[in-house]
Design a protein around this motif. Structure first.
Motif, PDB file in Angstrom:
ATOM      1  N   PHE A   1      62.708  84.789  43.217  1.00 53.54           N
ATOM      2  CA  PHE A   1      63.399  86.074  43.186  1.00 53.54           C
ATOM      3  C   PHE A   1      64.657  85.981  42.339  1.00 53.54           C
ATOM      4  O   PHE A   1      65.183  84.897  42.073  1.00 53.54           O
ATOM      5  CB  PHE A   1      63.761  86.516  44.613  1.00 53.54           C
ATOM      6  N   GLN A   2      65.140  87.157  41.925  1.00 57.45           N
ATOM      7  CA  GLN A   2      66.393  87.239  41.182  1.00 57.45           C
ATOM      8  C   GLN A   2      67.027  88.594  41.432  1.00 57.45           C
ATOM      9  O   GLN A   2      66.406  89.494  41.966  1.00 57.45           O
ATOM     10  CB  GLN A   2      66.174  87.035  39.679  1.00 57.45           C
ATOM     11  N   LEU A   3      68.297  88.698  41.031  1.00 55.53           N
ATOM     12  CA  LEU A   3      69.012  89.968  41.184  1.00 55.53           C
ATOM     13  C   LEU A   3      68.755  90.860  39.981  1.00 55.53           C
ATOM     14  O   LEU A   3      68.823  90.409  38.837  1.00 55.53           O
ATOM     15  CB  LEU A   3      70.516  89.722  41.335  1.00 55.53           C
ATOM     16  N   SER A   4      68.466  92.138  40.240  1.00 54.05           N
ATOM     17  CA  SER A   4      68.300  93.100  39.162  1.00 54.05           C
ATOM     18  C   SER A   4      69.663  93.660  38.766  1.00 54.05           C
ATOM     19  O   SER A   4      70.693  93.350  39.387  1.00 54.05           O
ATOM     20  CB  SER A   4      67.376  94.244  39.604  1.00 54.05           C
TER      21      SER A   4
ATOM     22  N   THR B   1      77.697  95.335  44.926  1.00 51.15           N
ATOM     23  CA  THR B   1      78.474  94.648  43.881  1.00 51.15           C
ATOM     24  C   THR B   1      79.941  94.485  44.261  1.00 51.15           C
ATOM     25  O   THR B   1      80.649  93.672  43.672  1.00 51.15           O
ATOM     26  CB  THR B   1      78.382  95.429  42.560  1.00 51.15           C
ATOM     27  N   GLN B   2      80.386  95.240  45.241  1.00 51.07           N
ATOM     28  CA  GLN B   2      81.746  95.124  45.771  1.00 51.07           C
ATOM     29  C   GLN B   2      81.697  95.275  47.284  1.00 51.07           C
ATOM     30  O   GLN B   2      80.844  95.972  47.822  1.00 51.07           O
ATOM     31  CB  GLN B   2      82.679  96.200  45.191  1.00 51.07           C
ATOM     32  N   ASN B   3      82.627  94.606  47.968  1.00 48.11           N
ATOM     33  CA  ASN B   3      82.715  94.797  49.417  1.00 48.11           C
ATOM     34  C   ASN B   3      83.655  95.947  49.739  1.00 48.11           C
ATOM     35  O   ASN B   3      84.170  96.621  48.830  1.00 48.11           O
ATOM     36  CB  ASN B   3      83.144  93.508  50.117  1.00 48.11           C
TER      37      ASN B   3
ATOM     38  N   ALA C   1      76.090  87.632  51.223  1.00 50.73           N
ATOM     39  CA  ALA C   1      76.740  87.872  49.941  1.00 50.73           C
ATOM     40  C   ALA C   1      78.190  87.400  49.999  1.00 50.73           C
ATOM     41  O   ALA C   1      78.902  87.676  50.969  1.00 50.73           O
ATOM     42  CB  ALA C   1      76.694  89.353  49.594  1.00 50.73           C
ATOM     43  N   SER C   2      78.605  86.663  48.978  1.00 51.62           N
ATOM     44  CA  SER C   2      79.978  86.155  48.899  1.00 51.62           C
ATOM     45  C   SER C   2      80.767  86.987  47.897  1.00 51.62           C
ATOM     46  O   SER C   2      80.232  87.410  46.858  1.00 51.62           O
ATOM     47  CB  SER C   2      79.987  84.684  48.467  1.00 51.62           C
TER      48      SER C   2
ATOM     49  N   ILE D   1      80.258  87.538  43.963  1.00 54.10           N
ATOM     50  CA  ILE D   1      80.249  86.299  43.181  1.00 54.10           C
ATOM     51  C   ILE D   1      79.026  85.426  43.455  1.00 54.10           C
ATOM     52  O   ILE D   1      78.745  84.508  42.675  1.00 54.10           O
ATOM     53  CB  ILE D   1      81.521  85.465  43.419  1.00 54.10           C
ATOM     54  N   GLY D   2      78.292  85.675  44.527  1.00 56.10           N
ATOM     55  CA  GLY D   2      77.145  84.823  44.798  1.00 56.10           C
ATOM     56  C   GLY D   2      76.405  85.220  46.057  1.00 56.10           C
ATOM     57  O   GLY D   2      76.881  86.050  46.842  1.00 56.10           O
TER      58      GLY D   2
END
Length: 270
Positions: A108-111, A147-149, A168-169, A156-157
């Motif tokens: 898998f990967q992030l789109s 993409t943001q908290n 999600a970090s 970032i990861g």
């Protein structure tokens, strides 16, 4: 009669060769499961036929069955490469037609939109979780990483635990659970329909999917940073290839012999 019996044998050997060739061609395909050809005897007789005189008339392909044994696991180091160390299938959903598919290929990967997808663009399905990463329901949803908290920090990861929790970090040091990977099992996985790209779809023969979290019940745990390779054994396939070739040659020889006998009968002089 012998012509048609041997002709069936040729067709069966050709089917077996095709299945073995397909296995060998996919020996490097992640998540691929080998198949084998199974045959059954054909016998013809009526209620009035002496059972001691019933003659077989060849064989037919009974099924092309799938072998879902675990393949070798290869370490890759990528957090979104996942291997299931036990039973279960990853559940994905196509963004085009909404069809649910199942796979053992965990690459898998992030789109660009933050979705966790496979190589075909199908979205990995997750269970909802609370702030502590505990599953709160059985409704599946797409794996989407913000993409943001809430504090506005950049993503970032991502990491995935053995029990399937996707974390999600963010740049401010916070770690937030996104969901838990949903694994599927079937009463009869041999009834799953192959649709290519190491994907399967459920059918009436497989029964409905039962979903659960990795590490619970009959579901295997996840190994992040690894992929399951094809379970094809090249040595075994090559032996099967030689056997199928010999069967083809033997049936062809039987047709040749029957032809010679027929020619001899036709050429008889009285």
């Amino acid at each position: 009669m012998s012509f048609y019996t041997s002709l069936n044998g040729l067709k069966n050997a050709q089917t077996s060769l095709g299945v073995i060739a397909h296995n060998i061609a996919n020996s490097e395909t992640y998540g691929f499961k080998r198949s084998r050809t199974e045959f059954s005897e054909i016998v013809a007789g009526s209620a009035l036929t002496n059972p001691k005189m019933i003659q077989g008339i060849g064989a037919s392909v009974k099924s092309i069955s799938q072998n879902f044994s675990l393949g070798p696991v290869e370490q890759t180091g990528s957090a979104l490469d996942l291997a299931i160390t036990g039973d279960g299938f990853f559940t994905t959903r196509s963004p085009i037609d909404g069809v649910t598919r199942y796979t053992r290929a965990g690459s898998f990967q992030l789109s660009e939109t933050g979705n966790i997808v496979d190589n075909s663009g199908n979205s990995l399905q997750l269970f909802p979780v609370d702030a502590s990463g505990r599953v709160t329901g059985n409704r599946l949803g797409n794996a989407t990483v913000p993409t943001q908290n809430a504090a506005g920090s950049e993503f970032i990861g991502v990491t995935i635990s053995e029990t399937g929790v996707v974390n999600a970090s963010y740049a401010d040091g916070s770690v937030e659970p996104v969901g838990a990977v949903a694994l599927a099992t079937f009463i009869s996985p041999g009834g799953l329909k192959k649709v290519g790209d190491a994907n399967w779809e459920g059918t009436g023969l497989s029964g409905p999917a039962s979903y659960g979290a990795p590490g619970s019940g009959a579901y295997g745990t996840l190994l992040s940073g690894a992929l399951e390779r094809s379970n094809v054994d090249i040595a075994e396939e090559l032996v099967g290839l030689i056997t199928a070739q010999r069967n083809f040659q033997a049936n062809a020889k039987a047709i040749d012999t029957a032809t010679q006998i027929s020619q001899t009968v036709i050429n008889l002089r009285t």
